[in-house]
Scaffold this motif. Structure first.
Motif, short mmCIF file in Angstrom:
data_model
loop_
_atom_site.label_atom_id
_atom_site.label_comp_id
_atom_site.label_asym_id
_atom_site.label_seq_id
_atom_site.Cartn_x
_atom_site.Cartn_y
_atom_site.Cartn_z
N ALA A 41 77.42 40.47 77.06
CA ALA A 41 77.88 39.12 76.68
C ALA A 41 77.21 38.63 75.41
O ALA A 41 77.78 37.78 74.69
N ALA A 42 75.99 39.14 75.11
CA ALA A 42 75.24 38.65 73.95
C ALA A 42 75.45 39.47 72.69
O ALA A 42 74.91 39.12 71.63
N ARG A 43 76.21 40.53 72.76
CA ARG A 43 76.39 41.39 71.57
C ARG A 43 76.96 40.59 70.40
O ARG A 43 77.96 39.87 70.57
N PRO A 44 76.33 40.71 69.24
CA PRO A 44 76.79 39.91 68.08
C PRO A 44 78.20 40.24 67.64
O PRO A 44 78.88 39.40 67.03
N ASP A 45 78.67 41.44 67.92
CA ASP A 45 80.01 41.83 67.48
C ASP A 45 81.09 41.40 68.47
O ASP A 45 82.27 41.69 68.26
N GLN A 46 80.69 40.73 69.54
CA GLN A 46 81.65 40.23 70.51
C GLN A 46 81.82 38.71 70.35
O GLN A 46 80.91 38.02 69.90
N ALA A 47 82.96 38.19 70.74
CA ALA A 47 83.21 36.75 70.66
C ALA A 47 82.21 36.02 71.54
O ALA A 47 82.04 36.37 72.71
N ALA A 51 72.96 37.17 67.82
CA ALA A 51 71.93 38.17 67.55
C ALA A 51 70.61 37.81 68.20
O ALA A 51 69.92 38.66 68.77
N GLU A 52 70.21 36.52 68.13
CA GLU A 52 68.95 36.11 68.73
C GLU A 52 68.98 36.27 70.26
O GLU A 52 68.03 36.75 70.87
#
Length: 244
Positions: A41-47, A51-52
């Motif tokens: 859920a936290a991946r930067p490349d996902q909606a 990143a933090e």
């Protein structure tokens, strides 16, 4: 000047548990599943990812792993219960019940068995254990004298003349309940098996009486040429009389 803690750091185990949304006593499989869900859920490349937050999830997972107590390694070994002593019966003993001797360690105990015990049943022996507690004997019915048991039913073999196997007719079978008759047809496909209803293990509790299944085997006795001719003549004469 005080050092600034990066926002992606996790200050302690309590905060790490809150990041992943797990309890302090979480086991390894549940921790891993929670981490996979949170990091996805936290991946930067996902909606909706960040990143933090992504780095905080990874840091929280590593911190919990490092501080998990080794409860599994310190847990006492599992002690398997001793297997129940076996009460071995012959099919005839299972049919009739009665007195049976059972070896229990250094002791030999005489047990009264009811009719109709099946393999897999347990017979309670009051105060039969060494400490005076009740003992449960596991029942096992072993084949004996050509008779075997499976579930409610009994099984045996019976020799039949080859001529009768080929021509069909009435078969006389000696069973534990006396002589019983069965009819077979000509040239039945092997193995030829007949069922004698109600001659299996007797009814007990919710279990209905079983059946006796008899496998007919060709006898090694070979009729003489004269006997064979007489049988053939009798068969033809009988058929002619019936047709008349």
């Amino acid at each position: 000047m005080s050092a600034h803690r990066p926002s992606s750091d996790v200050s302690g185990v309590r905060e790490a548990l809150a990041v992943l949304g797990v309890a302090a006593d979480v086991d390894a499989p549940k921790l891993k599943a929670a981490f996979r869900e949170a990091v996805k859920a936290a991946r930067p490349d996902q909606a909706g990812g960040d990143a933090e937050r992504f780095r905080r999830v990874i840091a929280a997972y590593r911190l919990i792993q490092a501080h998990q107590p080794g409860r599994a390694a310190l847990a006492p070994p599992r002690i398997r219960p001793a297997p129940a002593p076996v009460l071995a019966l012959s099919p005839m003993q299972a049919l009739a019940g009665g007195k049976v001797e059972v070896r229990l360690g250094a002791r030999t105990v005489r047990v009264t068995t009811p009719k109709g015990l099946r393999t897999g049943d347990h017979l309670r022996l009051r105060q039969g254990a060494a400490d005076g507690a009740d003992l449960y004997l596991a029942v096992l019915i072993r084949p004996e004298d050509g008779l075997s048991a499976m579930g409610d039913d009994l099984f045996m073999s019976w020799p039949v003349e080859r001529r009768l196997m080929a021509d069909g007719g009435r078969v006389e079978i000696e069973t534990h309940m006396g002589t019983r008759s069965a009819w077979i047809t000509a040239d039945m496909a092997a193995p030829v098996r007949v069922r004698l209803k109600g001659l299996g293990l007797p009814a007990r509790g919710s279990r209905a009486a079983g059946h006796l299944f008899v496998t007919l085997t060709p006898s090694s006795d070979t009729p003489s040429a004269a006997e064979d001719l007489l049988v053939r003549f009798t068969r033809v004469w009988t058929q002619d009389r019936l047709a008349a």
